[in-house]
Design a protein around this motif. Structure first.
Motif, PDB file in Angstrom:
ATOM      1  N   ARG A 297      57.340 100.479  24.812  1.00 18.53           N
ATOM      2  CA  ARG A 297      57.615 100.919  23.439  1.00 18.53           C
ATOM      3  C   ARG A 297      56.322 101.002  22.643  1.00 18.53           C
ATOM      4  O   ARG A 297      56.126 101.931  21.848  1.00 18.53           O
ATOM      5  N   GLU A 298      55.409 100.058  22.857  1.00 21.08           N
ATOM      6  CA  GLU A 298      54.125 100.087  22.161  1.00 21.08           C
ATOM      7  C   GLU A 298      53.338 101.351  22.521  1.00 21.08           C
ATOM      8  O   GLU A 298      52.729 101.986  21.655  1.00 21.08           O
ATOM      9  N   ALA A 299      53.356 101.716  23.797  1.00 27.38           N
ATOM     10  CA  ALA A 299      52.660 102.930  24.240  1.00 27.38           C
ATOM     11  C   ALA A 299      53.291 104.168  23.616  1.00 27.38           C
ATOM     12  O   ALA A 299      52.593 105.070  23.141  1.00 27.38           O
ATOM     13  N   PHE A 300      54.624 104.213  23.607  1.00 23.43           N
ATOM     14  CA  PHE A 300      55.303 105.350  22.982  1.00 23.43           C
ATOM     15  C   PHE A 300      54.977 105.422  21.488  1.00 23.43           C
ATOM     16  O   PHE A 300      54.702 106.506  20.961  1.00 23.43           O
ATOM     17  N   ASP A 301      55.028 104.284  20.807  1.00 22.21           N
ATOM     18  CA  ASP A 301      54.742 104.275  19.370  1.00 22.21           C
ATOM     19  C   ASP A 301      53.337 104.774  19.086  1.00 22.21           C
ATOM     20  O   ASP A 301      53.107 105.492  18.112  1.00 22.21           O
ATOM     21  N   ARG A 302      52.384 104.424  19.931  1.00 27.13           N
ATOM     22  CA  ARG A 302      51.007 104.910  19.771  1.00 27.13           C
ATOM     23  C   ARG A 302      50.957 106.428  19.972  1.00 27.13           C
ATOM     24  O   ARG A 302      50.332 107.150  19.193  1.00 27.13           O
ATOM     25  N   LEU A 303      51.629 106.916  21.011  1.00 25.38           N
ATOM     26  CA  LEU A 303      51.689 108.356  21.278  1.00 25.38           C
ATOM     27  C   LEU A 303      52.309 109.081  20.086  1.00 25.38           C
ATOM     28  O   LEU A 303      51.771 110.074  19.589  1.00 25.38           O
ATOM     29  N   ASP A 304      53.416 108.567  19.591  1.00 23.85           N
ATOM     30  CA  ASP A 304      54.118 109.150  18.451  1.00 23.85           C
ATOM     31  C   ASP A 304      53.219 109.164  17.211  1.00 23.85           C
ATOM     32  O   ASP A 304      53.132 110.173  16.500  1.00 23.85           O
ATOM     33  N   GLU A 305      52.542 108.059  16.953  1.00 24.63           N
ATOM     34  CA  GLU A 305      51.641 107.953  15.804  1.00 24.63           C
ATOM     35  C   GLU A 305      50.527 108.993  15.882  1.00 24.63           C
ATOM     36  O   GLU A 305      50.216 109.667  14.894  1.00 24.63           O
TER      37      GLU A 305
END
Length: 148
Positions: free
Chosen positions: A42-50
């Motif tokens: 989820r942290e990796a996805f949130d970074r990608l999304d950001e």
């Protein structure tokens, strides 16, 4: 030149350049893709999304097996796995980066670049540049500038 209005699926509400295009029609939640996954996914996805949201307006929505990123067209996807984030983005050329696991050549100048992220820090400046380029594909600015 005025952009054509996107067609909206009456069932799921997703928008597309072409009317009645096949898609995995349904209503899914982004959160559901992370059930039972390690928190780093989820942290990796949130970074990608950001990172992608910094480029400009984008629609991010869950589909049955992935999470799509779309401006006018879908230009990237993320597929959360148990311990990492897989995904791909569309470019008009072949590119290289240590996070890329596979590059597929489609038609003419269309290349799908598959990636694997195991921690958010792997989304480095070079990876961000590739995502920005893919975002431009999603805006379809390449089509207008080429006179298509």
């Amino acid at each position: 030149m005025r952009e054509r209005t996107l067609w909206k699926c009456p069932e799921c509400g997703h928008r597309f350049v072409t009317a009645h295009i096949w898609h995995s029609c349904g209503r899914y939640r982004i959160e559901d893709h992370f059930a039972g996954k390690d928190p780093v996914v989820r942290e990796a996805f949130d970074r990608l999304d950001e990172v992608v949201r910094r480029f400009g307006p984008v629609t991010v929505y869950a589909q049955k097996t992935s999470i799509a990123f779309q401006v006018r067209v879908r230009f990237a996807r993320a597929m959360p796995k148990k311990r990492w984030l897989d995904g791909h983005f569309w470019l008009k050329r072949r590119a290289g980066h240590p996070r890329l696991t596979k590059v597929e050549h489609l038609l003419r100048n269309d290349w799908i670049h598959w990636f694997r992220i195991t921690e958010p820090a792997q989304i480095d400046r070079a990876f961000v540049r590739l995502l920005r380029e893919a975002y431009g594909i999603g805006k379809q600015t390449h089509r207008r500038s080429a006179g298509l």
